[in-house]
Write an enzyme that holds these catalytic residues in place. Structure first.
Site, PDB file in Angstrom:
ATOM      1  N   LYS A 212       0.773  -1.336   0.107  1.00  0.00           N
ATOM      2  CA  LYS A 212      -0.088  -0.119  -0.058  1.00  0.00           C
ATOM      3  C   LYS A 212       0.895   1.310  -0.077  1.00  0.00           C
ATOM      4  O   LYS A 212       1.932   1.201   0.295  1.00  0.00           O
ATOM      5  CB  LYS A 212      -1.063  -0.031   1.125  1.00  0.00           C
ATOM      6  N   ARG A 247      -3.182 -10.078   5.110  1.00  0.00           N
ATOM      7  CA  ARG A 247      -3.701 -10.218   3.411  1.00  0.00           C
ATOM      8  C   ARG A 247      -2.599  -9.773   2.621  1.00  0.00           C
ATOM      9  O   ARG A 247      -2.367  -8.584   2.671  1.00  0.00           O
ATOM     10  CB  ARG A 247      -5.305  -9.303   3.399  1.00  0.00           C
TER      11      ARG A 247
HETATM   12  C1  7PJ Z   1      -8.296  -4.373   2.006  1.00  0.00           C
HETATM   13  C2  7PJ Z   1      -9.304  -5.098   1.507  1.00  0.00           C
HETATM   14  C3  7PJ Z   1      -7.758  -4.520   3.265  1.00  0.00           C
HETATM   15  C4  7PJ Z   1      -9.464  -5.899   3.622  1.00  0.00           C
HETATM   16  C5  7PJ Z   1      -8.333  -4.269  -0.362  1.00  0.00           C
HETATM   17  C6  7PJ Z   1      -5.566  -3.093  -1.678  1.00  0.00           C
HETATM   18  C7  7PJ Z   1      -6.718  -2.630  -1.520  1.00  0.00           C
HETATM   19  N1  7PJ Z   1      -9.771  -5.979   2.271  1.00  0.00           N
HETATM   20  N2  7PJ Z   1      -9.239  -5.162   0.058  1.00  0.00           N
HETATM   21  N3  7PJ Z   1      -8.563  -5.092   4.155  1.00  0.00           N
HETATM   22  N4  7PJ Z   1      -7.556  -3.746   0.847  1.00  0.00           N
HETATM   23  N5  7PJ Z   1     -10.213  -6.801   4.698  1.00  0.00           N
HETATM   24  O1  7PJ Z   1      -5.099  -4.379  -1.734  1.00  0.00           O
HETATM   25  O2  7PJ Z   1      -4.568  -2.485  -2.042  1.00  0.00           O
HETATM   26  O3  7PJ Z   1      -7.084  -3.720   3.872  1.00  0.00           O
HETATM   27  S1  7PJ Z   1      -8.242  -3.619  -1.917  1.00  0.00           S
END
Ligand code: 7PJ
Length: 268
Positions: A212, A247
């Site tokens: 990010k 994640r």
């Molecule tokens: C997240 C997500 C996060 C959860 C994305 C990216 C943007 N779901 N989906 N937490 N980020 N739960 O991966 O840069 O931080 S999309």
């Protein structure tokens, strides 16, 4: 497929969005996503997160039919990989279809605030990840503002947990996520990362920091693919501070780092 709760889990990110290098053909997009999912499981992902709508800053919504057509065929096919699968969606119709197709988790960056979201997931036993976001993807990074970011995110998540329970959803199904980068400055993100132990008192925490902008800001790395080492450091800190799922894009690197880090802490 249940989500193991005895150790920190690495969740591999699988985007099922049209590839700008392909001809946009649906089959190619699905095949690429499936290939990627297989590689992530081989690299040690304990769970996959499948998303058909980009929620990156500045992105626009995708119609429900398009999102279903992207996600469902891949969801059905990735079941054979033998790991639980989460579906990243804000749409109740997609949630319903994903639950019917055996998703282990619904991951909603909008925190199940859409009309009908709780009803879409209520009559199943799949896990739910409730994320905090200030504003909407299109505009959330324009001017994020809080008086006390930790208290406000905590209050939001506590409120959503109460709403889930009021809708008849067992608390044991719930995960929470402070939503790094979703309407947050670098300082907001760092305050939330430090406050994970406090948030983890509400429910198990999922943390998404991978590649990010905050990692770019801290390292000076403009290109997301160059943010791997910074992202691994952030994932370790998240686990140290109580995250149960991280994640990530870079599964092999994160899994290796976690193995060494956990063993050295006597937690392996
Ligand atoms: C997240 C997500 C996060 C959860 C994305 C990216 C943007 N779901 N989906 N937490 N980020 N739960 O991966 O840069 O931080 S999309």
């Amino acid at each position: 497929m249940p989500i193991p709760a005895d150790r920190p889990l690495v969740m591999g990110i699988v985007n099922v969005t049209p590839d700008s290098f392909s001809d946009g053909g649906r089959y190619l997009d699905h095949a690429a996503a499936l290939d990627h999912a297989g590689a992530l499981v081989a690299a040690g992902a304990a769970i996959l997160d499948l998303g058909g709508e980009s929620t990156r800053p500045g992105s626009l919504p995708v119609p429900v039919e398009a999102e279903l057509a992207r996600v469902l065929p891949v969801l059905q096919a990735v079941h054979d990989l033998g790991v639980p699968v989460s579906v990243d969606t804000m749409k109740p119709a997609v949630m319903r279809a994903a639950v019917a197709a055996g998703a282990a988790m619904i991951n909603d960056v909008y925190g199940f605030r859409a009309e009908g979201a709780w009803e879409a997931v209520r009559d199943s036993d799949c896990a739910l990840c409730i994320m905090h976001m200030q504003g909407e993807p299109r505009s959330m990074q324009v001017a994020p503002r809080y008086d006390d970011v930790v208290a406000e995110v905590e209050a939001f998540l506590a409120d959503r947990i109460a709403a889930a329970e009021a809708a008849g959803i067992a608390r044991a199904r719930l995960w929470i996520d402070p939503g790094f980068g979703f309407g947050k400055s670098l300082e907001h993100n760092l305050a939330l990362l430090r406050a994970l132990p406090r948030l983890a008192r509400l429910a198990p925490v999922l943390a998404g920091l991978s590649r990010k902008r905050m990692i770019g800001a801290l390292t000076g790395r403009e290109v997301p693919a160059d943010r791997v080492a910074g992202s691994v450091a952030a994932a370790l800190r998240a686990v140290e501070n109580g995250a149960g799922i991280v994640r990530v894009h870079d599964v092999a690197e994160t899994v290796d780092a976690l193995k060494v880090w956990l063993a050295s802490a006597g937690r392996a």
